[in-house]
Write a protein that holds these residues in place. Structure first.
Motif, PDB file in Angstrom:
ATOM      1  N   ALA A 151       0.802  -1.231   0.000  1.00 45.73           N
ATOM      2  CA  ALA A 151       0.000   0.000   0.000  1.00 45.73           C
ATOM      3  C   ALA A 151       0.833   1.278   0.000  1.00 45.73           C
ATOM      4  O   ALA A 151       0.269   2.373  -0.054  1.00 45.73           O
ATOM      5  CB  ALA A 151      -0.929  -0.002   1.213  1.00 45.73           C
ATOM      6  N   LEU A 152       2.149   1.180   0.051  1.00 46.17           N
ATOM      7  CA  LEU A 152       2.996   2.365   0.193  1.00 46.17           C
ATOM      8  C   LEU A 152       2.732   3.422  -0.874  1.00 46.17           C
ATOM      9  O   LEU A 152       2.514   4.596  -0.578  1.00 46.17           O
ATOM     10  CB  LEU A 152       4.475   1.960   0.136  1.00 46.17           C
ATOM     11  N   THR A 154       0.253   3.820  -2.896  1.00 44.94           N
ATOM     12  CA  THR A 154      -1.097   4.375  -2.873  1.00 44.94           C
ATOM     13  C   THR A 154      -1.171   5.513  -1.868  1.00 44.94           C
ATOM     14  O   THR A 154      -1.753   6.573  -2.146  1.00 44.94           O
ATOM     15  CB  THR A 154      -2.136   3.295  -2.513  1.00 44.94           C
ATOM     16  N   MET A 155      -0.574   5.321  -0.698  1.00 44.56           N
ATOM     17  CA  MET A 155      -0.553   6.392   0.303  1.00 44.56           C
ATOM     18  C   MET A 155       0.208   7.603  -0.214  1.00 44.56           C
ATOM     19  O   MET A 155      -0.148   8.750   0.067  1.00 44.56           O
ATOM     20  CB  MET A 155       0.063   5.879   1.602  1.00 44.56           C
ATOM     21  N   MET A 156       1.240   7.366  -0.988  1.00 42.18           N
ATOM     22  CA  MET A 156       2.023   8.477  -1.522  1.00 42.18           C
ATOM     23  C   MET A 156       1.211   9.311  -2.498  1.00 42.18           C
ATOM     24  O   MET A 156       1.159  10.533  -2.393  1.00 42.18           O
ATOM     25  CB  MET A 156       3.290   7.946  -2.195  1.00 42.18           C
ATOM     26  N   ILE A 157       0.565   8.668  -3.451  1.00 37.76           N
ATOM     27  CA  ILE A 157      -0.158   9.457  -4.452  1.00 37.76           C
ATOM     28  C   ILE A 157      -1.398  10.105  -3.864  1.00 37.76           C
ATOM     29  O   ILE A 157      -1.895  11.097  -4.399  1.00 37.76           O
ATOM     30  CB  ILE A 157      -0.524   8.626  -5.705  1.00 37.76           C
ATOM     31  N   MET A 158      -1.894   9.574  -2.736  1.00 36.55           N
ATOM     32  CA  MET A 158      -3.044  10.174  -2.060  1.00 36.55           C
ATOM     33  C   MET A 158      -2.634  11.218  -1.020  1.00 36.55           C
ATOM     34  O   MET A 158      -3.492  11.762  -0.327  1.00 36.55           O
ATOM     35  CB  MET A 158      -3.894   9.083  -1.395  1.00 36.55           C
ATOM     36  N   ASN A 159      -1.342  11.452  -0.880  1.00 36.09           N
ATOM     37  CA  ASN A 159      -0.835  12.464   0.047  1.00 36.09           C
ATOM     38  C   ASN A 159      -1.180  12.159   1.508  1.00 36.09           C
ATOM     39  O   ASN A 159      -1.503  13.053   2.287  1.00 36.09           O
ATOM     40  CB  ASN A 159      -1.363  13.852  -0.328  1.00 36.09           C
ATOM     41  N   GLN A 163      -0.167   8.332   7.637  1.00 34.88           N
ATOM     42  CA  GLN A 163      -0.242   6.878   7.433  1.00 34.88           C
ATOM     43  C   GLN A 163       1.065   6.349   6.849  1.00 34.88           C
ATOM     44  O   GLN A 163       1.557   5.285   7.245  1.00 34.88           O
ATOM     45  CB  GLN A 163      -1.412   6.542   6.508  1.00 34.88           C
ATOM     46  N   LEU A 164       1.632   7.097   5.901  1.00 35.42           N
ATOM     47  CA  LEU A 164       2.888   6.677   5.289  1.00 35.42           C
ATOM     48  C   LEU A 164       4.015   6.662   6.314  1.00 35.42           C
ATOM     49  O   LEU A 164       4.853   5.754   6.314  1.00 35.42           O
ATOM     50  CB  LEU A 164       3.242   7.601   4.124  1.00 35.42           C
ATOM     51  N   ASN A 211       5.309  13.955   1.586  1.00 37.55           N
ATOM     52  CA  ASN A 211       6.710  14.145   1.966  1.00 37.55           C
ATOM     53  C   ASN A 211       6.972  13.695   3.390  1.00 37.55           C
ATOM     54  O   ASN A 211       6.319  14.140   4.319  1.00 37.55           O
ATOM     55  CB  ASN A 211       7.087  15.621   1.801  1.00 37.55           C
ATOM     56  N   VAL A 212       7.906  12.799   3.551  1.00 36.33           N
ATOM     57  CA  VAL A 212       8.351  12.325   4.859  1.00 36.33           C
ATOM     58  C   VAL A 212       9.813  12.702   4.993  1.00 36.33           C
ATOM     59  O   VAL A 212      10.618  12.416   4.108  1.00 36.33           O
ATOM     60  CB  VAL A 212       8.162  10.796   4.984  1.00 36.33           C
ATOM     61  N   LYS A 213      10.178  13.349   6.092  1.00 28.24           N
ATOM     62  CA  LYS A 213      11.526  13.900   6.233  1.00 28.24           C
ATOM     63  C   LYS A 213      12.610  12.840   6.104  1.00 28.24           C
ATOM     64  O   LYS A 213      13.701  13.107   5.605  1.00 28.24           O
ATOM     65  CB  LYS A 213      11.653  14.627   7.569  1.00 28.24           C
TER      66      LYS A 213
END
Length: 666
Positions: A151-152, A154-159, A163-164, A211-213
């Motif tokens: 699911a990674l 999918t979470m990215m394109i959904m911003n 959750q990511l 974006n995740v630091k």
């Protein structure tokens, strides 16, 4: 809508228990996302707001002006003007549809599903939303990340940043592939390795997506996804150490020892063996390690050197010899993604490997010659099967898995550009027109699989009433009837849904095709069909208590009988394709990316770093028969056979029978 909840094991007269017992013992076909706003380009105040205070305007005028304002708002792009290449020109025939709002509903559904998993089964590979618990694939080990990693992207394109972040933390601290455990080579490659590689690509190339630091350049965990993917790939490589180079069906993650299938006389599924190439080729491109590329590409050479008629392959192949087992030819379970990966390998390397386009064209012509037929009354286009051989009787059976094919045909027809762009560039001819028409008709048949069911959710398998003898496409193209809403319409009689096949496992293939068809043609009808199907999922498969969404054991009755399982591909594919279907067409454009068979997103790239096509096809005659006299001189490199033994599959019972996308999901 409220109705009594029915689920396996908890139904009057033990009906659910009987169904569950049947499904558990029956071999089912298997298959197989930071703020980032592509659509907001205008700050123009809607026209209707400018006129709101004007007294005395007629209601019809207000309505008209409201519509005009909606078409100029930043929240809808169905009327987008052509881009620099003059491509889009979409039109929205139904006024006032806010596709961005519908896309947000898909995101909310993903969050609802993810929250259920996060609350009740975090870290587990399988999730049961009705029981509100989970299970590991490896009962003696830790989780392998099946749901989380799948699911990674999918979470990215959904911003979905929070959750990511939680998923990424689990991958960093808990995901360890050093387990004495056998996994399915194909499923692990397309879902786990594919998911990690897609996450690496998106986090590096689209820094505004969730974006995740820790992903930032120079951060300690910058290469986490690539490092995990490489570790996993190195463990999977042992599957290719067969005498022929065709991968074994499974492999031990700790020892990297490949194992033959414990069924099917040790043969691997053809689709599984030939649907690893996008993943290993992209990893080779990222790392410069040619071994990944060469091992995966060798499989294609061995398969093609069998010289099968018209590019159509039996669904089993022996790793020991590289030859096929049996003569069962189909594009459903165990056959499907071989054909998908032909054209996608060609597109992945920016058309620099034309032999894969040649193989695709040959296979598509073979499909049209031998497998395309029509239903008896309404002349629906059917992609049938030949269970014995190409000269044997045709079987009027279509797995839902087959519904990937119309979208793939459309993608191949234009290479990812729109039909308008292809025509404007002078790259359109009668052949392409014919192939696109076929794609449209097959899409209609797949949509009918949903429409014919009581819940509006497709069965796992559909059969069709054919004429005797069957009318093939080569006999002349037939016009299909309209799929009306009339419950007594004649077209419904052409679908034969067997009781044992009417379960719905949240599969993505039809939604995948609707996405491609909309992107290629710009026809809003495909979005509308998708919205109808999405609403039926919300209506009939939602679990209580914020637990997520479940598969259905019986989807052809209301209320449906539920099957207590939420597939990983519900998150990785089905909801992702819904989201993309309702997104603006320039979001992740098809000319820049290629999706693997689990909907994981890879970039297109030019051949570089010493990577190249490592083989040439043996010439064929006009009938597609391999000319052995011209067969290139080469010695089959027979590696010393590893001591391999048949071993139990690492997949649930429902996944053992098929080619990727059941049970474990995807």
């Amino acid at each position: 809508m409220s109705f009594q909840r029915l689920q396996n094991g908890h139904v009057r007269d033990s009906l659910g228990g009987k169904i569950d017992e049947y499904l558990d013992h029956r071999e089912l076909p298997m298959y197989k996302d930071k703020p980032y706003n592509y659509s907001a380009s205008s700050k123009t105040k809607p026209i209707y707001k400018r006129w709101r205070t004007i007294a005395g305007i007629a209601l019809a005028t207000v309505t008209l002006l409201y519509w005009l304002g909606s078409s100029n708002s930043t929240d809808s792009k169905p009327h987008a003007k052509p881009n620099k290449s003059g491509s889009w020109g979409w039109s929205n025939k139904k006024l006032g549809i806010d596709w961005n709002s519908r896309r947000e509903e898909v995101k909310e559904t993903f969050v609802y599903s993810w929250n259920g998993y996060e609350q009740y089964a975090w870290g587990f590979d399988q999730y049961r939303p009705l029981s509100k618990d989970g299970a590991q694939m490896n009962e003696q080990g830790k989780g392998l990340g099946w749901i989380i990693v799948d699911a990674l992207d999918t979470m990215m394109i959904m911003n979905l940043t929070s959750q990511l972040s939680h998923a990424r933390e689990w991958i960093s601290t808990s995901l360890n592939y050093d387990q004495d455990y056998e996994v399915n080579t194909f499923e692990t490659t397309i879902r786990m390795m594919g998911g990690l590689l897609s996450a690496h690509y998106l986090s590096n190339s689209f820094t505004d997506l969730a974006n995740v630091k820790d992903d930032d350049k120079g951060a300690p965990g910058e290469d986490l996804y690539l490092e995990k993917a490489t570790d996993l790939a190195d463990r999977l490589m042992g599957a290719f150490d067969s005498p022929s180079g065709v991968p074994f069906a499974s492999v031990n993650l700790q020892t990297s020892l490949g194992k033959g299938s414990h069924v099917d006389d040790g043969a691997s599924s053809t689709a599984e063996a030939s649907s690893l190439q996008l993943e290993f080729k992209y990893l080779a491109y990222l790392t410069g390690e040619k071994n990944y590329w060469e091992k995966a590409e060798r499989v294609m050479e061995v398969i093609d050197d069998n010289g099968r008629q018209d590019g159509l392959l039996p669904i089993f192949i022996y790793p020991t010899t590289g030859t096929f087992m049996g003569e069962n030819i189909r594009l459903g379970s165990r056959g499907d993604s071989y054909y998908e990966y032909l054209i996608k390998q060609y597109l992945q390397t920016e058309a620099e490997e034309p032999l894969y386009e040649n193989m695709w064209s040959e296979s598509l012509a073979g499909i049209r010659k031998h497998l395309i037929t029509y239903s008896n009354t309404s002349h629906l286009t059917v992609l049938a099967e030949r269970p014995s051989n190409l000269e044997g009787a045709i079987s009027p059976k279509m797995d839902h898995l087959v519904c990937f094919m119309p979208g793939t045909i459309a993608l191949a027809t234009t290479g990812g550009v729109t039909v308008n762009e292809a025509k404007a560039a002078g790259k359109w001819n009668e052949q392409q027109e014919s192939e696109l028409r076929l794609a449209r008709e097959l899409t209609k048949t797949c949509y009918g699989m949903y429409k014919v069911m009581a819940t509006g959710l497709a069965p796992e398998i559909a059969h069709f009433a054919l004429s005797e003898p069957p009318h093939m496409e080569s006999d002349g193209i037939l016009e299909s009837a309209e799929l009306t809403d009339d419950p007594e319409a004649e077209w419904r009689k052409d679908y034969e849904i067997h009781h044992q096949d009417n379960h719905n496992l949240q599969r993505p293939e039809t939604i995948e095709t609707l996405f491609y068809m909309y992107r290629i043609t710009g026809d809003e009808m495909y979005r509308e069909w998708g919205w109808e199907i999405f609403q039926n999922f919300l209506k009939y498969s939602k679990a209580d208590d914020n637990a997520g969404y479940t598969s259905l054991a019986h989807a052809n009755e209301i209320p449906p009988i539920e099957k207590d399982n939420m597939e990983s591909f519900w998150l990785a594919e089905t909801l992702k394709y819904f989201y993309l279907l309702f997104s603006p067409p320039d979001f992740l454009p098809l000319t820049s990316v290629v999706f693997n068979t689990e909907a994981h997103i890879f970039p297109r790239f030019k051949l570089a770093r010493g990577l190249q096509t490592g083989w040439e096809r043996t010439p064929r005659d006009a009938q597609g028969v391999m000319q052995k006299a011209f067969k290139k001189s080469k010695t089959l490199i027979v590696q010393k056979p590893l001591q391999h033994e048949t071993a139990p599959s690492s997949l649930p019972d429902e996944q053992k029978a098929g080619e990727g996308h059941v049970g474990l999901s995807g």
